[in-house]
Design an enzyme around this catalytic site. Sequence first.
Site, mmCIF file in Angstrom:
data_model
loop_
_atom_site.group_PDB
_atom_site.id
_atom_site.type_symbol
_atom_site.label_atom_id
_atom_site.label_comp_id
_atom_site.label_asym_id
_atom_site.label_seq_id
_atom_site.Cartn_x
_atom_site.Cartn_y
_atom_site.Cartn_z
ATOM 1 N N GLU A 145 -2.522 -15.360 2.521
ATOM 2 C CA GLU A 145 -3.657 -14.900 3.317
ATOM 3 C C GLU A 145 -3.272 -14.905 4.798
ATOM 4 O O GLU A 145 -2.536 -15.779 5.262
ATOM 5 C CB GLU A 145 -4.878 -15.794 3.094
ATOM 6 C CG GLU A 145 -5.558 -15.578 1.764
ATOM 7 C CD GLU A 145 -6.853 -16.366 1.655
ATOM 8 O OE1 GLU A 145 -7.188 -17.103 2.600
ATOM 9 O OE2 GLU A 145 -7.526 -16.250 0.606
ATOM 10 N N LYS A 182 11.224 29.233 0.431
ATOM 11 C CA LYS A 182 11.744 29.062 -0.928
ATOM 12 C C LYS A 182 11.967 30.418 -1.591
ATOM 13 O O LYS A 182 11.094 31.280 -1.542
ATOM 14 C CB LYS A 182 10.772 28.231 -1.774
ATOM 15 C CG LYS A 182 10.608 26.806 -1.306
ATOM 16 C CD LYS A 182 9.617 26.057 -2.189
ATOM 17 C CE LYS A 182 9.415 24.635 -1.703
ATOM 18 N NZ LYS A 182 8.446 23.898 -2.549
#
Length: 305
Positions: free
Chosen positions: A42, A201
Amino acid sequence: MASHVGTTVVSTSTHADVALSLATWMETTNLTLEHRRFPDREAYIRIPEEIQPELIGQDIILVTNTYPDEQIVQSILLLQALEKVIRSHPSKSGTLTIAIPYYGYARQDKQFLPGESISSTTLATHFSMHCDRMAILDVHAKEPFDELDLEVLHPTLIPEISEFFNSGIEIDVVLAPDAGSVERASAAAKLMQVPFTHLTKRRIDAHTVIHEPKELDVEGARVLIIDDMISTGGTIIRATQSLREQGAIEVHAACTHGLFTAGATERLLTSLDSVVASTSLPNPVARIDAGKAIARCLSEAGPPT
């Protein structure tokens, strides 16, 4: 009337380097807050008693990241603790800016499937309830911050990246590896006074896709690929392979946020001539000063209104 004594930069030791740089460039004070972890992990946050009077009525800039996850909890605790201290005196009203060098969860900015959390928006909304302004360095997507009820600044490292290469490595072409990087890569090319292109692409068959520079010959060129973040490095490596196949004699890469997961640094340095990142995250190729970019943006904006 509210009294603003000045500006103070604060952080925990986790972000001390960026905070010190930011304070140095802004010519102001830098204070380190206490942060540690209990045995069960913690977080413990404390603003040391001796520096609390120095924060009251100040314009505070908190430097903290939201990556990894434990930094989110730390950031929430820091914001709330600072908010309480700087506004504890009724005659002095300070302001609180959270400066985030790397905004974790930035890529979770849309809902693709019903029921998904839009995590980027969730974090931003929570932070906005406890500060007067946010400054987020080269965030992946700005849209989650558009509807927040406070000022959000978007500092960028493009001038610093351009300056780094202009002063040491000759570049002929700047390239964006995908559509999301076009804006920052084209801005860098303009500052560096060189041509800009991006990859497109082209599908050869059902199993083969070739990435090609759009409308620009890279034969014999020294190319710089610019992206906002590099994680696994796969996109950069594929782009590099495509550029070399098309005649590039050197390929360099620069990014703001170097996550470099799963051995990415070694793979990249094997494929490219150089790789550089900023200090927004600890990494072995951090060469570009994140604090300088944030300082420039905050100085230009002035105190929160």
